[in-house]
Design a protein around this motif. Structure first.
Motif, mmCIF file in Angstrom:
data_model
loop_
_atom_site.group_PDB
_atom_site.id
_atom_site.type_symbol
_atom_site.label_atom_id
_atom_site.label_comp_id
_atom_site.label_asym_id
_atom_site.label_seq_id
_atom_site.Cartn_x
_atom_site.Cartn_y
_atom_site.Cartn_z
ATOM 1 N N VAL A 1 0.853 -1.203 0.000
ATOM 2 C CA VAL A 1 0.000 0.000 0.000
ATOM 3 C C VAL A 1 0.883 1.244 0.000
ATOM 4 C CG1 VAL A 1 -1.803 -1.232 1.308
ATOM 5 C CG2 VAL A 1 -0.238 0.296 2.525
ATOM 6 N N HIS A 2 0.322 2.322 -0.358
ATOM 7 C CA HIS A 2 0.935 3.670 -0.358
ATOM 8 C C HIS A 2 2.448 3.677 -0.584
ATOM 9 C CE1 HIS A 2 1.864 2.850 3.849
ATOM 10 N NE2 HIS A 2 0.739 3.318 4.364
ATOM 11 N N LEU A 3 2.875 3.085 -1.700
ATOM 12 C CA LEU A 3 4.303 3.122 -2.043
ATOM 13 C C LEU A 3 4.631 4.518 -2.578
ATOM 14 C CD1 LEU A 3 6.397 0.371 -3.692
ATOM 15 C CD2 LEU A 3 6.421 2.654 -4.725
ATOM 16 N N THR A 4 5.750 5.067 -2.104
ATOM 17 C CA THR A 4 6.010 6.483 -2.390
ATOM 18 C C THR A 4 7.254 6.770 -3.209
ATOM 19 O OG1 THR A 4 7.457 6.872 -0.489
ATOM 20 C CG2 THR A 4 5.080 7.024 -0.082
ATOM 21 N N CYS A 5 8.209 5.810 -3.297
ATOM 22 C CA CYS A 5 9.544 6.262 -3.726
ATOM 23 C C CYS A 5 10.260 5.273 -4.648
ATOM 24 C CB CYS A 5 10.391 6.544 -2.489
ATOM 25 S SG CYS A 5 10.569 5.100 -1.432
ATOM 26 N N GLU A 6 11.283 5.828 -5.250
ATOM 27 C CA GLU A 6 12.076 5.088 -6.237
ATOM 28 C C GLU A 6 12.691 3.815 -5.640
ATOM 29 O OE1 GLU A 6 15.263 7.590 -7.608
ATOM 30 O OE2 GLU A 6 15.619 6.351 -9.376
ATOM 31 N N GLY A 7 13.270 3.936 -4.442
ATOM 32 C CA GLY A 7 13.945 2.788 -3.832
ATOM 33 C C GLY A 7 12.974 1.631 -3.613
ATOM 34 N N ALA A 8 11.775 1.941 -3.154
ATOM 35 C CA ALA A 8 10.787 0.881 -2.900
ATOM 36 C C ALA A 8 10.309 0.278 -4.216
ATOM 37 C CB ALA A 8 9.608 1.444 -2.108
ATOM 38 N N LEU A 9 10.097 1.130 -5.215
ATOM 39 C CA LEU A 9 9.628 0.582 -6.497
ATOM 40 C C LEU A 9 10.722 -0.271 -7.142
ATOM 41 C CD1 LEU A 9 7.053 0.536 -8.172
ATOM 42 C CD2 LEU A 9 8.013 2.344 -9.582
ATOM 43 N N ASN A 10 11.960 0.108 -6.930
ATOM 44 C CA ASN A 10 13.052 -0.712 -7.480
ATOM 45 C C ASN A 10 13.075 -2.103 -6.860
ATOM 46 O OD1 ASN A 10 13.908 1.086 -9.366
ATOM 47 N ND2 ASN A 10 15.519 1.994 -8.100
ATOM 48 N N ALA A 11 12.685 -2.207 -5.588
ATOM 49 C CA ALA A 11 12.635 -3.527 -4.945
ATOM 50 C C ALA A 11 11.600 -4.407 -5.639
ATOM 51 C CB ALA A 11 12.293 -3.375 -3.459
ATOM 52 N N VAL A 12 10.484 -3.792 -6.021
ATOM 53 C CA VAL A 12 9.430 -4.541 -6.715
ATOM 54 C C VAL A 12 9.886 -4.878 -8.137
ATOM 55 C CG1 VAL A 12 7.063 -4.379 -7.581
ATOM 56 C CG2 VAL A 12 7.634 -3.481 -5.315
ATOM 57 N N ARG A 13 10.537 -3.911 -8.772
ATOM 58 C CA ARG A 13 11.051 -4.139 -10.132
ATOM 59 C C ARG A 13 12.036 -5.321 -10.130
ATOM 60 N NH1 ARG A 13 11.046 0.169 -13.567
ATOM 61 N NH2 ARG A 13 11.254 1.607 -11.823
ATOM 62 N N GLN A 14 12.870 -5.353 -9.107
ATOM 63 C CA GLN A 14 13.857 -6.431 -8.973
ATOM 64 C C GLN A 14 13.152 -7.796 -8.912
ATOM 65 O OE1 GLN A 14 17.056 -6.046 -9.141
ATOM 66 N NE2 GLN A 14 17.635 -8.149 -8.629
ATOM 67 N N ALA A 15 12.025 -7.842 -8.192
ATOM 68 C CA ALA A 15 11.293 -9.117 -8.042
ATOM 69 C C ALA A 15 10.737 -9.604 -9.373
ATOM 70 C CB ALA A 15 10.169 -8.956 -7.030
ATOM 71 N N THR A 16 10.477 -8.677 -10.292
ATOM 72 C CA THR A 16 9.930 -9.119 -11.594
ATOM 73 C C THR A 16 10.978 -9.949 -12.343
ATOM 74 O OG1 THR A 16 10.648 -7.140 -12.813
ATOM 75 C CG2 THR A 16 8.461 -7.066 -11.810
ATOM 76 N N ARG A 17 12.259 -9.790 -11.975
ATOM 77 C CA ARG A 17 13.320 -10.561 -12.654
ATOM 78 C C ARG A 17 13.204 -12.053 -12.350
ATOM 79 N NH1 ARG A 17 17.365 -5.920 -11.790
ATOM 80 N NH2 ARG A 17 16.859 -4.723 -13.644
ATOM 81 N N ARG A 18 12.565 -12.386 -11.203
ATOM 82 C CA ARG A 18 12.365 -13.810 -10.935
ATOM 83 C C ARG A 18 10.901 -14.196 -11.225
ATOM 84 N NH1 ARG A 18 13.542 -12.671 -4.600
ATOM 85 N NH2 ARG A 18 11.578 -11.642 -4.131
ATOM 86 N N ASN A 19 10.274 -13.366 -12.035
ATOM 87 C CA ASN A 19 8.897 -13.602 -12.474
ATOM 88 C C ASN A 19 7.904 -13.564 -11.310
ATOM 89 O OD1 ASN A 19 7.096 -13.852 -14.551
ATOM 90 N ND2 ASN A 19 7.095 -16.088 -14.537
ATOM 91 N N GLN A 20 8.198 -12.729 -10.317
ATOM 92 C CA GLN A 20 7.255 -12.520 -9.208
ATOM 93 C C GLN A 20 6.532 -11.208 -9.457
ATOM 94 O OE1 GLN A 20 9.043 -11.703 -5.407
ATOM 95 N NE2 GLN A 20 7.101 -11.803 -4.297
ATOM 96 N N HIS A 21 5.245 -11.185 -9.179
ATOM 97 C CA HIS A 21 4.546 -9.904 -9.255
ATOM 98 C C HIS A 21 3.959 -9.557 -7.895
ATOM 99 C CE1 HIS A 21 2.750 -6.475 -11.196
ATOM 100 N NE2 HIS A 21 1.710 -6.682 -10.399
ATOM 101 N N VAL A 22 4.377 -8.435 -7.363
ATOM 102 C CA VAL A 22 3.752 -7.899 -6.152
ATOM 103 C C VAL A 22 2.945 -6.693 -6.596
ATOM 104 C CG1 VAL A 22 4.235 -6.691 -3.990
ATOM 105 C CG2 VAL A 22 5.519 -8.733 -4.568
ATOM 106 N N PHE A 23 1.692 -6.647 -6.205
ATOM 107 C CA PHE A 23 0.857 -5.504 -6.579
ATOM 108 C C PHE A 23 1.320 -4.254 -5.838
ATOM 109 C CE2 PHE A 23 -2.126 -9.188 -6.900
ATOM 110 C CZ PHE A 23 -2.272 -9.173 -8.278
ATOM 111 N N VAL A 24 1.240 -3.134 -6.526
ATOM 112 C CA VAL A 24 1.688 -1.871 -5.924
ATOM 113 C C VAL A 24 0.591 -0.822 -6.032
ATOM 114 C CG1 VAL A 24 3.299 0.067 -6.156
ATOM 115 C CG2 VAL A 24 4.145 -2.275 -6.353
ATOM 116 N N GLU A 25 0.358 -0.170 -4.909
ATOM 117 C CA GLU A 25 -0.557 0.974 -4.853
ATOM 118 C C GLU A 25 0.276 2.200 -4.515
ATOM 119 O OE1 GLU A 25 -3.880 0.841 -1.767
ATOM 120 O OE2 GLU A 25 -2.487 2.290 -0.900
#
Ligand code: URP
Ligand code: ZN
Ligand code: ZN
Length: 461
Positions: A238-262
């Motif tokens: 929930v309430h993701l605000t910043c580049e560093g946090a979004l990069n953590a989610v982007r990194q997870a897509t490399r192992r074909n994981q999807h975390v939903f982001v709001e």
């Protein structure tokens, strides 16, 4: 009762056409060109956008928090939401540590039932995960239609759970077909920085911001994503605000994981310079805090990259008197800001009108994805035969100015005072009834229904 909407520009997450919509009772029964069915009411939508009613999946109504209650009730909050084109909200039930989920749900039901004006559902916030709570997860999913479980990695002693509880909860929620959502910040780091700033006499709202640096959110987002990956449980930040946090989610897509982001509308539009306004900065004291301009750019790009799936509000209003509880100490300012009424118009004006996102993307992040992720689709979140007739007639040219003098939220300031917007809600239908027409609310307290949700089948969007 039947309603025929004629000649609007109908926008869904995937469609864009000039057409008509025929509504019988609470649901849409036909869409198409030049429909000729006789109707009790005909609405001419020439020149207007016709979109699904907005869904705000992150609001706190009448919530006990930091020694007070958020100032919008289920009545005033859902009514204000309707004025702004949001027909369904998802509110948070908070388990009290040492007590059951059931007790918390009973309390929230007693506040919301018969008072909500617009439709609503609940997330269940699990703040004390133990054997008893584990047994209640299945009951919430199957009996109550509550399929999302909120966790806090901050607010220690009140709401925070540790990684041991997080792992166990995720295993159980996965088993029951639910979704775990998270306030992802490193609570211990924040508590240390808050204590240090206070002990050194740095007490203004600016230090709320400086006590929650980007790394606190980036670290926790990565940790949550890893635990979700390990347990196989669908996760939503929930309430993701910043580049560093979004990069953590982007990194997870490399192992074909999807975390939903709001993300929330304020993080797209406002920045941390507002904290430099002495105590006036308290208006924007929320957690996580507003960030930097570079983070806004990251979030807008993240929407177009399908990394940010939802734009919500985290509506948690407090009146100025309540904010003043922290006049001499930023850590006592109740966290939260009012936005439930303005999300759809702000996102249209600043996003679509200014060319940052398309109209289809607008509907996707404000209406369709919340419905899909939280198990309400296709009943909610789209315009199609069989869906609830939750429909927004929106004038894309109309200019207006936001102000506390004219808004409907129960709060005596506006976080967007004087903002001039292009695009305004004209008419709102909720389950086939005209709920808002030209600044008048035509439905009463109690019209809002609790929306039971199904397990989350959507694992990526
Ligand atoms: O500042 C905020 N966000 N207040 C509401 C509680 C929460 O953390 O979402
Ligand atoms: Zn939060
Ligand atoms: Zn919140």
């Amino acid at each position: 009762m039947s309603v025929l909407i004629k000649n609007g520009r109908v926008i869904t997450a995937t469609d864009d056409y000039i057409g008509d919509i025929f509504i019988e009772g609470e649901t849409i029964s036909a869409t198409g060109r030049k429909l000729t069915m006789p109707a009790d009411t005909t609405l001419d939508a020439t020149g207007l956008l016709v979109m699904p009613g907005g869904i705000d999946p992150h609001v706190h109504l009448d919530m006990p928090f930091m020694g007070t209650f958020s100032s919008d009730t289920h009545e005033t909050g859902t009514r204000a939401a309707l004025f702004g084109g949001t027909t369904t909200v998802i509110d948070f039930v908070l388990q009290q540590q040492g007590h059951s989920l059931r007790e918390a749900l009973d309390q929230w039901n007693s506040r919301a039932k018969g008072t909500a004006v617009g439709d609503y559902s609940f997330h269940m916030a699990v703040t004390d995960y133990n054997d008893h709570t584990r047994a209640e997860i299945k009951e919430m999913v199957e009996k109550e239609g509550i399929t999302s479980f909120k966790t806090f990695m901050a607010y220690k002693g009140a709401l925070m759970i540790d990684d041991r509880q997080m792992t166990a909860l995720m295993q159980e929620v996965r088993k029951q077909g639910g979704l775990v959502t998270v306030h992802a910040t490193n609570g211990d780091m924040i508590d240390y920085l808050v204590a240090k700033n206070r002990s050194e006499g740095r007490l203004s709202p600016l230090y709320h911001y400086l006590s929650q640096p980007e790394v606190t959110e980036a670290e926790a987002s990565a940790r949550f994503t890893d635990i979700a990956n390990y347990t196989g449980c669908p996760g939503y930040i929930v309430h993701l605000t910043c580049e560093g946090a979004l990069n953590a989610v982007r990194q997870a897509t490399r192992r074909n994981q999807h975390v939903f982001v709001e993300t929330c509308i304020q993080y797209l539009l406002l920045d941390a310079s507002l904290y430099e306004k002495d105590f006036d900065g308290a208006k924007w004291v929320m957690s996580p805090p507003l960030r930097e301009k570079k983070d806004q750019a990251t979030l807008w790009a993240g929407i177009n990259q399908n990394l940010v799936n939802v734009v919500a509000t985290d509506h948690c209003p407090f009146k100025w008197e309540q904010k003043k509880m922290g006049l001499n100490d930023f850590s006592k300012i109740p966290n939260g800001h009012p936005a439930i009424e303005h999300r759809m118009e702000l996102l249209y004006s600043e996003g679509v009108h200014k060319g940052k996102i398309s109209l289809n993307k607008y509907v996707e992040v404000a209406c369709t994805n919340p419905a899909k992720i939280f198990g309400m689709f296709p009943r909610k979140g789209t315009i199609a035969p069989g869906s609830d007739a939750d429909i927004l007639l929106f004038d894309p040219q109309k200019q207006h100015t936001l102000s506390a003098a004219t808004h409907h939220m129960n709060v005596d300031y506006s976080a967007y005072e004087g903002w001039e917007l292009t695009g305004k809600v004209q008419t709102v239908l909720l389950r086939g009834k005209i709920a808002i027409d030209k600044n008048n609310c035509l439905v009463d307290k109690g019209y809002g229904q609790f929306i039971r949700r199904t397990p989350t089948y959507t694992t990526s969007l």
